[in-house]
Design an enzyme around this catalytic site. Structure first.
Site: not given
Length: 650
Positions: A508, A434
């Site tokens: 996910r 990130k």
């Protein structure tokens, strides 16, 4: 005329002196360890220069004085005489640490919980109580509805906000109290008419009025409950929650308030659920996370408060129903508190092991209604949970697959449901690291927090007719030599192969195996899943509303209804099947990343690959509302989940 100077031979030699001064042992050690120590001789530097070089030496740590074998203070080779030892105040081993965390060699094993508020909340019948009893408190709050207006009047008010406000007409016990105070409440409303507007905004309040009674100052304020409900329509939960939040704030802001009496009108007393909403919001707003604060930084909400009484104008609800509603509200608030604790906790406290410990404590405190099962890496490997384990390989701690099971003690089970929460305790993004917001990525466990908070509430409430399974695949998304990298292909427990195009789309992957577990192994009849899954959802719905993706209209309607009564706002979003094209992989069954647009939709479509197509399933993306930039964790999702589970047994 000139005096002959003495010869060198005749000069008197001055005796040589050696300057000695004391230096703390710990400071000496840092100097000797400095790479520049050998570059100077102590005999050729002044004391001031010595201090300057000492200041620039390697940083001092409390362990340096006790752990180094390189220097002994008693050594005869030392040119220093130490007159002091390291201060004991610098040795944290001898002090009580402010909170539980890791040591250098071992991860943290438990997370502290915020203590419950100690103030009691009770309900009494105002019609059966004398005015003097209502006045017998440090703070008296009188709740008022704004008068009912027709549509034309509302339009006029919208055009002329400066219009004079009609005086409040108190009724019932409020009128008796106003008369006992010589009309002081009427005057209070009139003096603050433009700002308070007769309580037209829920949660608004007048300034506190002080009245001397029996030589003691009593405090009074008027609390706005919003517009008077029309045609006996129910009061919105959000209205009651705002009012309860204002009560908690008033009890905190008014110092040394040990007792508070609140007079509420008949419309509120008529429905037990109204009192439950007030109880939940009141206790939730007394929450203050002081686990990582010390000294004067500790902030205790309403520290002096002992008791709060709700004086209810005559309604249809019985005293037993009101008492039960208050208890239920407090139980829900306990779940919200735990949800906040989990999201607020830093990663040096919260990891997969300490979260598993939290789950075990939930089960222990449930009175036997909840059992806890933790699957370790071996258990997960036996089940083929390659998607989850692929992410977990980069973690310091081993994966902990958490499974809490709630079963009612009596009665038949009408429905078996599964509730899954994303449990990424910290998300660096992995090798697709990130570039912004990383300091907030402790909230990536917001789904797990909501699910475990709800489990705590459900264990206390013990709803009938429903068996609920609370599931969290806990790990971190970190960078290491073992971590998954872009282009890896993982195999989920249902046999689906997944090409990892981006390691920052990791949530996910963990959810895939959790969904298969709830669907295939447990046989849950209906499944909901909560996760801080995408920034795309935040862009779509902002930071107050979560998105709901489901193909099942009945499930969508039930979640919508629960959202309205709990105040956890949601909005149903589209599941455009044509976007499945964006998830195609060149080498595997599916990829974990869609295109640059519609990211929240492709994430929901990805998850559908791991639940039976005919089974009711909903994905809730709660990335926005779990965190408030001013206050931190919001507790979002816990109320929604606990209420949804309760309704499944009805």
């Amino acid at each position: 005329c000139c005096q002959k100077s003495p010869s060198k031979r005749g000069r008197r030699k001055r005796p040589k002196t050696t300057m000695r001064f004391a230096i703390p042992q710990a400071l000496l050690l840092t100097i000797l360890r400095s790479p520049n120590t050998s570059a100077f001789s102590l005999r050729k530097v002044s004391a001031s220069a010595f201090v300057a070089r000492a200041t620039a030496a390697a940083p001092f740590t409390s362990s340096s004085a006790s752990s180094s074998p390189a220097f002994s203070p008693s050594s005869s080779n030392s040119v220093f005489s130490s007159s002091s030892r390291p201060s004991s105040s610098l040795n944290m081993a001898e002090k009580e640490r402010p909170f539980t965390t890791w040591t250098f060699d071992k991860h943290c094993e438990t997370m502290d919980w915020t203590p419950e508020p100690t103030a009691s909340l009770s309900a009494v019948d105002a019609s059966a109580s004398a005015v003097a009893e209502l006045q017998d408190a440090d703070l008296v709050v009188v709740g008022v509805f704004a008068p009912v207006k027709d549509d034309d009047e509302e339009d006029e008010d919208a055009k002329a906000e400066e219009k004079e406000v009609d005086p409040i007409e108190f009724v019932g016990k409020a009128k008796e109290l106003d008369e006992a105070l010589g009309g002081a409440l009427t005057d209070l409303a009139a003096e603050n008419g433009k700002e308070f507007r007769n309580g037209g905004e829920a949660g608004s309040a007048t300034p506190v009025m002080r009245v001397i009674e029996g030589g003691k100052a009593k405090r009074y304020l008027l609390l706005g409950l919003g517009p008077q409900p029309k045609d006996d329509k129910p009061i919105e939960s959000t209205t009651l929650m705002k009012a309860a939040a204002a009560i908690a704030t008033a009890c905190h802001d008014q110092k040394k308030v040990a007792s508070c009496n609140i007079l509420l009108p008949t419309a509120i007393a008529s429905t037990p659920s109204n009192v439950q909403d007030i109880s939940t919001a009141f206790y939730s707003n007394l929450y203050s996370d002081n686990r990582y604060r010390t000294g004067k930084k500790v902030v205790k909400m309403a520290e002096s408060l002992d008791a709060v009484k709700l004086f209810m104008e005559s309604g249809t609800a019985s005293s037993d129903d009101l008492a039960a509603s208050i208890t239920t509200g407090k139980q829900i608030a306990k779940g919200v508190s735990l949800t906040k604790d989990i999201v607020n906790a830093p990663h040096n406290v919260l990891n997969s092991m300490s979260l598993a410990d939290t789950a075990k404590r939930i089960a222990e405190q449930s009175g036997g209604s909840i059992t806890c099962t933790i699957l370790d890496k071996k258990d997960c490997e036996e089940r083929g949970m390659g998607a989850y384990l692929g992410v977990a390989r980069g973690s310091e701690t081993e994966p902990q697959f958490i499974h809490l099971t709630y079963k009612p003690s009596e009665g038949d089970i009408k429905k078996k449901v599964g509730v899954i929460g994303k449990g990424l305790l910290f998300d660096t993004g992995g090798y697709n690291i990130k570039t912004s917001m990383m300091e907030l990525m402790k909230f990536d466990c917001g789904g797990a927090a909501a699910v475990l908070g709800a489990a705590r509430a459900v264990g206390d409430m013990q709803p009938e007719g429903v068996e609920a399974h609370f599931i969290v695949a806990a790990c971190e998304n970190m960078i290491s030599g073992r971590a998954v990298v872009p282009s890896d292909v993982l195999t989920a427990s249902n046999g689906k192969t997944i090409e990892v195009l981006n390691t920052d789309a990791e949530g996910r992957l963990t959810l895939a195996d959790a969904l298969v577990y709830a669907d295939k192994e447990l046989g849950c009849e209906s499944i909901i899943e909560l996760s801080t899954l995408t920034g795309a959802c935040m862009i779509s719905l902002g930071k107050k509303i979560c998105g709901v993706w489901t193909d099942d209209d009945d499930l969508a309607k039930s979640l919508e209804d629960v959202s309205k009564v709990t105040g956890d706002k949601s909005w149903r979003m589209p599941l455009a099947k044509e976007y499945n094209e964006l998830l195609k992989s060149k080498i595997a069954d599916i990829s974990n990343l869609g295109g640059p647009y519609g990211g929240a939709i492709t994430a929901a479509l990805f998850l559908q690959n791991f639940v039976s197509k005919k089974k009711p399933f909903a994905h809730l993306d709660i990335a926005g509302p779990v965190w408030d930039d001013k206050t931190g964790a919001t507790g979002f999702g816990s109320k929604l989940v606990s209420e949804w589970v309760r309704r499944q047994g009805q």
